[in-house]
Design a protein around this motif. Structure first.
Motif, PDB file in Angstrom:
ATOM      1  N   THR A  62       0.880  -1.340   0.351  1.00 49.95           N
ATOM      2  CA  THR A  62      -0.325  -0.379  -0.288  1.00 49.95           C
ATOM      3  C   THR A  62       0.555   0.778  -0.265  1.00 49.95           C
ATOM      4  OG1 THR A  62      -1.482  -1.286   1.469  1.00 49.95           O
ATOM      5  CG2 THR A  62      -1.810   1.352   0.801  1.00 49.95           C
ATOM      6  N   TYR A  63       2.292   0.996   0.579  1.00 46.86           N
ATOM      7  CA  TYR A  63       3.185   2.624   0.843  1.00 46.86           C
ATOM      8  C   TYR A  63       3.546   2.691  -1.409  1.00 46.86           C
ATOM      9  CZ  TYR A  63       7.344   4.035   1.126  1.00 46.86           C
ATOM     10  OH  TYR A  63       8.873   5.385   0.657  1.00 46.86           O
ATOM     11  N   LEU A  64       3.968   1.745  -1.432  1.00 50.31           N
ATOM     12  CA  LEU A  64       4.261   1.562  -2.280  1.00 50.31           C
ATOM     13  C   LEU A  64       3.527   2.140  -3.711  1.00 50.31           C
ATOM     14  CD1 LEU A  64       6.939  -1.267  -3.391  1.00 50.31           C
ATOM     15  CD2 LEU A  64       7.713   1.176  -3.043  1.00 50.31           C
ATOM     16  N   SER A  65       2.350   1.329  -3.504  1.00 50.40           N
ATOM     17  CA  SER A  65       1.030   1.854  -4.596  1.00 50.40           C
ATOM     18  C   SER A  65       0.950   3.614  -4.156  1.00 50.40           C
ATOM     19  CB  SER A  65      -0.414   1.008  -4.352  1.00 50.40           C
ATOM     20  OG  SER A  65      -1.498   1.585  -4.454  1.00 50.40           O
ATOM     21  N   PHE A  66       0.486   4.157  -3.116  1.00 51.22           N
ATOM     22  CA  PHE A  66       0.475   5.594  -2.766  1.00 51.22           C
ATOM     23  C   PHE A  66       1.756   6.404  -3.087  1.00 51.22           C
ATOM     24  CE2 PHE A  66      -3.470   5.266   0.480  1.00 51.22           C
ATOM     25  CZ  PHE A  66      -4.061   5.805  -0.187  1.00 51.22           C
ATOM     26  N   ILE A  73      -0.582  11.000   4.676  1.00 49.08           N
ATOM     27  CA  ILE A  73      -1.861   9.501   3.739  1.00 49.08           C
ATOM     28  C   ILE A  73      -1.198   8.567   5.285  1.00 49.08           C
ATOM     29  CG2 ILE A  73      -1.500   7.644   1.784  1.00 49.08           C
ATOM     30  CD1 ILE A  73      -0.271  10.154   0.145  1.00 49.08           C
ATOM     31  N   MET A  74      -1.654   8.047   5.326  1.00 46.85           N
ATOM     32  CA  MET A  74      -1.837   7.123   7.277  1.00 46.85           C
ATOM     33  C   MET A  74      -2.122   6.379   7.566  1.00 46.85           C
ATOM     34  SD  MET A  74      -3.629   8.851  10.046  1.00 46.85           S
ATOM     35  CE  MET A  74      -2.322  10.129  10.470  1.00 46.85           C
ATOM     36  N   ARG A  75      -1.452   5.131   7.205  1.00 48.46           N
ATOM     37  CA  ARG A  75      -2.035   3.717   7.537  1.00 48.46           C
ATOM     38  C   ARG A  75      -1.169   3.524   9.418  1.00 48.46           C
ATOM     39  NH1 ARG A  75      -2.964  -0.722   3.771  1.00 48.46           N
ATOM     40  NH2 ARG A  75      -2.797  -3.004   5.691  1.00 48.46           N
ATOM     41  N   HIS A  76      -3.007   3.217  10.482  1.00 44.58           N
ATOM     42  CA  HIS A  76      -1.820   2.586  11.184  1.00 44.58           C
ATOM     43  C   HIS A  76      -3.131   1.712  12.143  1.00 44.58           C
ATOM     44  CE1 HIS A  76      -1.774   5.300  15.321  1.00 44.58           C
ATOM     45  NE2 HIS A  76      -0.847   5.686  15.034  1.00 44.58           N
ATOM     46  N   TYR A  77      -2.116   1.133  13.060  1.00 38.39           N
ATOM     47  CA  TYR A  77      -3.245  -0.120  14.130  1.00 38.39           C
ATOM     48  C   TYR A  77      -4.661   0.353  14.137  1.00 38.39           C
ATOM     49  CZ  TYR A  77       0.463   1.512  17.313  1.00 38.39           C
ATOM     50  OH  TYR A  77       0.608   3.255  18.084  1.00 38.39           O
ATOM     51  N   LYS A  78      -4.393   1.784  14.773  1.00 38.84           N
ATOM     52  CA  LYS A  78      -5.052   2.261  15.492  1.00 38.84           C
ATOM     53  C   LYS A  78      -6.753   2.189  14.179  1.00 38.84           C
ATOM     54  CE  LYS A  78      -5.419   5.220  18.737  1.00 38.84           C
ATOM     55  NZ  LYS A  78      -4.996   6.816  19.717  1.00 38.84           N
ATOM     56  N   ALA A  79      -7.898   1.666  14.161  1.00 39.87           N
ATOM     57  CA  ALA A  79      -9.374   1.980  14.032  1.00 39.87           C
ATOM     58  C   ALA A  79      -9.159   3.908  13.366  1.00 39.87           C
ATOM     59  CB  ALA A  79      -9.691   1.018  14.070  1.00 39.87           C
ATOM     60  N   ILE A 128      -5.785  11.208   4.076  1.00 37.45           N
ATOM     61  CA  ILE A 128      -6.362   9.633   3.766  1.00 37.45           C
ATOM     62  C   ILE A 128      -5.827   8.677   4.476  1.00 37.45           C
ATOM     63  CG2 ILE A 128      -5.394   8.584   1.497  1.00 37.45           C
ATOM     64  CD1 ILE A 128      -4.429  11.520   0.473  1.00 37.45           C
ATOM     65  N   ASN A 129      -7.180   8.497   4.967  1.00 39.04           N
ATOM     66  CA  ASN A 129      -7.388   6.929   5.014  1.00 39.04           C
ATOM     67  C   ASN A 129      -6.129   5.606   4.626  1.00 39.04           C
ATOM     68  OD1 ASN A 129      -6.671   4.368   6.870  1.00 39.04           O
ATOM     69  ND2 ASN A 129      -9.084   5.029   7.359  1.00 39.04           N
ATOM     70  N   GLY A 130      -4.800   5.034   4.813  1.00 42.55           N
ATOM     71  CA  GLY A 130      -4.700   4.193   3.770  1.00 42.55           C
ATOM     72  C   GLY A 130      -4.695   3.041   4.762  1.00 42.55           C
ATOM     73  N   GLY A 131      -5.446   2.594   5.442  1.00 37.20           N
ATOM     74  CA  GLY A 131      -5.829   1.492   6.525  1.00 37.20           C
ATOM     75  C   GLY A 131      -5.861   1.849   7.247  1.00 37.20           C
ATOM     76  N   ALA A 132      -6.571   0.602   8.109  1.00 40.26           N
ATOM     77  CA  ALA A 132      -6.336   0.729   9.958  1.00 40.26           C
ATOM     78  C   ALA A 132      -6.837  -0.394  10.300  1.00 40.26           C
ATOM     79  CB  ALA A 132      -7.422   1.901  10.034  1.00 40.26           C
ATOM     80  N   ARG A 152      -2.044  -2.600 -10.747  1.00 40.80           N
ATOM     81  CA  ARG A 152      -1.815  -1.158 -11.051  1.00 40.80           C
ATOM     82  C   ARG A 152      -2.714  -0.406 -10.999  1.00 40.80           C
ATOM     83  NH1 ARG A 152       2.745   0.434 -13.836  1.00 40.80           N
ATOM     84  NH2 ARG A 152       2.685   1.674 -15.772  1.00 40.80           N
ATOM     85  N   ASN A 153      -4.281  -0.690 -11.710  1.00 40.02           N
ATOM     86  CA  ASN A 153      -5.333  -0.206 -11.276  1.00 40.02           C
ATOM     87  C   ASN A 153      -5.050   0.773  -9.557  1.00 40.02           C
ATOM     88  OD1 ASN A 153      -6.143  -1.278 -13.126  1.00 40.02           O
ATOM     89  ND2 ASN A 153      -7.592  -3.102 -12.365  1.00 40.02           N
ATOM     90  N   GLY A 154      -4.587  -0.056  -8.839  1.00 44.97           N
ATOM     91  CA  GLY A 154      -4.620   0.712  -7.460  1.00 44.97           C
ATOM     92  C   GLY A 154      -3.992   1.724  -7.291  1.00 44.97           C
ATOM     93  N   MET A 155      -2.831   1.757  -8.315  1.00 44.05           N
ATOM     94  CA  MET A 155      -2.369   2.987  -8.450  1.00 44.05           C
ATOM     95  C   MET A 155      -2.616   4.314  -9.196  1.00 44.05           C
ATOM     96  SD  MET A 155       1.950   3.180  -9.504  1.00 44.05           S
ATOM     97  CE  MET A 155       1.429   3.026 -11.433  1.00 44.05           C
ATOM     98  N   TRP A 156      -3.408   3.803  -9.905  1.00 49.41           N
ATOM     99  CA  TRP A 156      -4.104   5.066 -10.756  1.00 49.41           C
ATOM    100  C   TRP A 156      -4.903   5.093  -9.887  1.00 49.41           C
ATOM    101  CZ3 TRP A 156      -1.257   7.082 -14.241  1.00 49.41           C
ATOM    102  CH2 TRP A 156      -0.285   6.693 -14.712  1.00 49.41           C
ATOM    103  N   ALA A 157      -6.048   4.472  -9.254  1.00 48.21           N
ATOM    104  CA  ALA A 157      -6.654   5.123  -8.814  1.00 48.21           C
ATOM    105  C   ALA A 157      -6.894   5.678  -7.292  1.00 48.21           C
ATOM    106  CB  ALA A 157      -7.906   3.792  -7.800  1.00 48.21           C
ATOM    107  N   ARG A 158      -5.284   5.586  -7.435  1.00 45.34           N
ATOM    108  CA  ARG A 158      -4.959   6.530  -5.993  1.00 45.34           C
ATOM    109  C   ARG A 158      -4.365   7.965  -6.472  1.00 45.34           C
ATOM    110  NH1 ARG A 158      -3.441   1.498  -3.219  1.00 45.34           N
ATOM    111  NH2 ARG A 158      -4.880   1.041  -1.864  1.00 45.34           N
ATOM    112  N   VAL A 159      -3.957   7.937  -7.500  1.00 41.63           N
ATOM    113  CA  VAL A 159      -3.327   9.014  -8.537  1.00 41.63           C
ATOM    114  C   VAL A 159      -5.109   9.814  -8.745  1.00 41.63           C
ATOM    115  CG1 VAL A 159      -2.860   9.845 -10.483  1.00 41.63           C
ATOM    116  CG2 VAL A 159      -1.035   8.175 -10.088  1.00 41.63           C
TER     117      VAL A 159
END
Lengths: 324, 324, 324
Positions: free
Chosen positions: A58-62, A105-111, A131-135, A301-308
């Motif tokens: 997820t990090y590399l995609s963002f 752009i944030m990914r965190h263990y806390k919901a 931007i929530n990159g997953g929690a 690869r779609n993930g990268m473009w959706a994030r763009v």
């Protein structure tokens, strides 16, 4: 949209717009001139990637999405090197770091942490988009976004997502992707959902009661073979046994009933697509990779473009992309 | 050249071309306008630096080369933050990451991993070039490349590398640089090689049988003092005792016979050059650094420019650089 | 200025110039065109951030400053991945890394290391500027720089820093920020300094003897309440108990006497400002954040712009910024 915190923010119009933007940016990037033009769009903006819960993909995609739009970035991946060790609250830490950047752009263990940060910054005189990159086990809105984008592209010649049948397979209790995507599919018309899992890993009742309330048709199924001949898309997920305690549920899990192999892939309809959020284990045999219906590598690869597209929308440059 | 996997790919013409490209790019970069022009050449390409075997110097050299050409980069240095921990194969991991990037520069503890990745990607519908940045005890092709570039520059006024005498000194058994460079020197005419090491650290017989087969002249020597008055270049290497077991060979190693000091540097001919792949320990006294024949610090910088040239070649922009 | 190693390099003229440059760059950056122009100023330069003593906030501030000016960067944050483990001296390590870069921004646990590196590089044929980003308990010149910049902006409408009264509060014995700022304030006219701390954490006598020698007026005080009604700025600092041994001084520390709260902030004059180098603990109540006199969050951002100005000065592009 200012912050991107959870999937509830995505209505159908926004989902369509982001998909179209992703396609447009992708097309522009195919020439060097186009790629250079894209990387001038947000060359005045800088983003912090605050990824204290590890997730390289997820990090590399963002990161790639930022780079495509010309945003400079900084990583914070380990709070042990920050001042938290000196007794600072994490809200202060993130507020300090946000001073230097134009987006977090944030990914965190806390919901709920991305929302806490967004609320805190909104009260200051220098708020920035979060931007929530997953929690934790919960929301991962950009994963759901890329899944919708992938489905939309897959069904482009077949009338779009409306009226399709989609099966989720695997550990639906703990995998957040199925939950989020199930929710977003309700924005489309007459999409039937199948949940294929053993009882003890079935999707939680909260998801089902949403479907009930909205009058969405669905089925609970215990074997992948029953749905393969029916569906337009099969969305496989892995066993999330990192959440398990000692008495591993994995022991009671008959992978054969929840996996796609060279033996059963023939049951799938010709136009159906095979999706997976990755990483995979044995849910999909490696030989299936060369099946033309397998779209899980394209999904990445779609993930990268959706994030763009999402970043372009948040920073208000969507018109410039559309007008090219 | 598409992938860069091992030194066998470098024939003499390619070695000459890369050296000339490196010189040209270096010259262009001396003005701000030139540097800015260079950084527009590959501004539409992005590279992943997959360095799971740590090596900050090789990493920084490649990173700098990417930056000089305007390539955006991402680092993967610790697989513990990737999905490998969730049971994914490393081939899947790298394929996922490759989806976001246009090249993979890789340093890995597994000897053949760069080739495995290249082969795997070649079978997909989105292959990208793979560059081997060093693997275990084995191949490190770009080190050999920069060594050739350094020798070529050093002998520019003296007829080039052909007909020179070059001594390798130190732990030749385990240092991969000597092995790789020895091989590349066979591409030139009549280069005599000396291998200066104690018996138990001598170059392996595989290297020597290649020289025998090609009819290349060489000598095995056990004391640096015997070759200093003879050679055009002395290439020192350190004792690689991190590969040792408990009974350290270091105990049996008389560093005096394999080191360059203020005492013996006077034996070296006036036009000879002193090289070292670095890091050094006691093989070269610090006082030798100011000797005009010492080129090991220039070697470091040559490495960056050789990698710039390699990337330019791989991405097909070499003509643009030559035409400036 | 070539290297930036300690606060003694900053005379009043340089402090004023850097403050003006920071303001100018900041103003230019407000438009996209301006930001893009700034990021072309040093697009031909690349900096290494050698931060082996962890400090995410200083790191991010410098990184952002580099990015604003278009400098590419590389991080070295963990020497365990470098060749030091192979027996190389750290001077050799940094010299190697410096080969690839045009500046070194350095944070190190060793007090004098930045100067050692600067001296070593000055003797080579490829010296690069070294910037001290903080060293152990000692010098942190860019922190003092941003504090001066913040004071100057705060007193812009009130005649500048000359003739003001400034109180330092907290652990003055071990916090290096108070020491450095105290020193720089002597460059201005008739600034009275107050040192508010319990006896065992008071500022060291070296600082006071400098003030005595220069004829600067100061007072030692043991309770914040005595100075709040007097001063133009109160500079709070946290207890640095990470330096403590087992018998924690924290136990003897009555935080009430050295903290700003909703109870005592009313004692502060209307035009006074509240500063803190952050991170904070209980020295400033969170409710004070919304007080218009609180400038500590602005201080963070000022730090980034002061570093932009410093880099512009070191690389000689200050005239270009002033002429916009």
């Amino acid at each position: 949209m200012y912050h991107c915190l959870d999937t509830s923010q995505f209505d159908r119009r926004l989902l369509e717009e982001i998909s179209e933007l992703a396609d447009a940016a992708r097309f522009i990037s195919k020439s060097k001139e186009g790629a250079d033009w894209l990387s001038g769009l947000l060359s005045h903006k800088r983003a912090m990637l605050y990824f204290v819960q590890p997730s390289t993909r997820t990090y590399l995609s963002f990161l790639s999405a930022c780079q495509i739009l010309g945003m400079q970035t900084a990583d914070v991946r380990d709070t042990s090197t920050s001042s938290e060790v000196k007794g600072e609250t994490e809200l202060d830490t993130v507020r300090t770091f946000s001073s230097y950047y134009d987006a977090i752009i944030m990914r965190h263990y806390k919901a709920n942490f991305a929302r806490e940060i967004a609320d805190m910054l909104d009260k200051t005189n220098r708020p920035v988009p979060v931007i929530n990159g997953g929690a934790g086990k919960d929301q991962h809105p950009t994963q759901a976004l890329l899944d919708i984008y992938t489905l939309r592209k897959s069904f482009e010649q077949r009338g779009g997502i409306d009226h399709k049948k989609i099966a989720f397979v695997g550990d639906l209790m703990r995998g957040r992707t199925a939950r989020s995507l199930s929710r977003l599919l309700t924005r489309f018309e007459n999409v039937k959902q199948y949940f294929v899992a053993p009882d003890f890993l079935q999707i939680d009742s909260g998801v089902l009661s949403v479907l009930d309330r909205l009058g969405i048709s669905y089925e609970l199924v215990d074997d992948i073979h029953k749905v393969l001949p029916e569906v337009d898309a099969v969305y496989l997920t892995r066993l999330q046994d990192e959440w398990d305690d000692q008495d591993k549920t994995a022991g009671h899990y008959f992978i054969e009933n929840y996996a796609l192999t060279m033996e059963n892939v023939g049951l799938l309809r010709q136009h159906a697509v095979i999706m997976h959020p990755l990483p995979r284990r044995q849910e999909i045999s490696y030989e299936v990779d060369s099946d033309p219906r397998a779209v899980y590598w394209r999904q990445v690869r779609n993930g990268m473009w959706a994030r763009v597209a999402l970043l372009a929308k948040i920073f208000g440059v969507e018109q410039e992309i559309k007008q090219v």
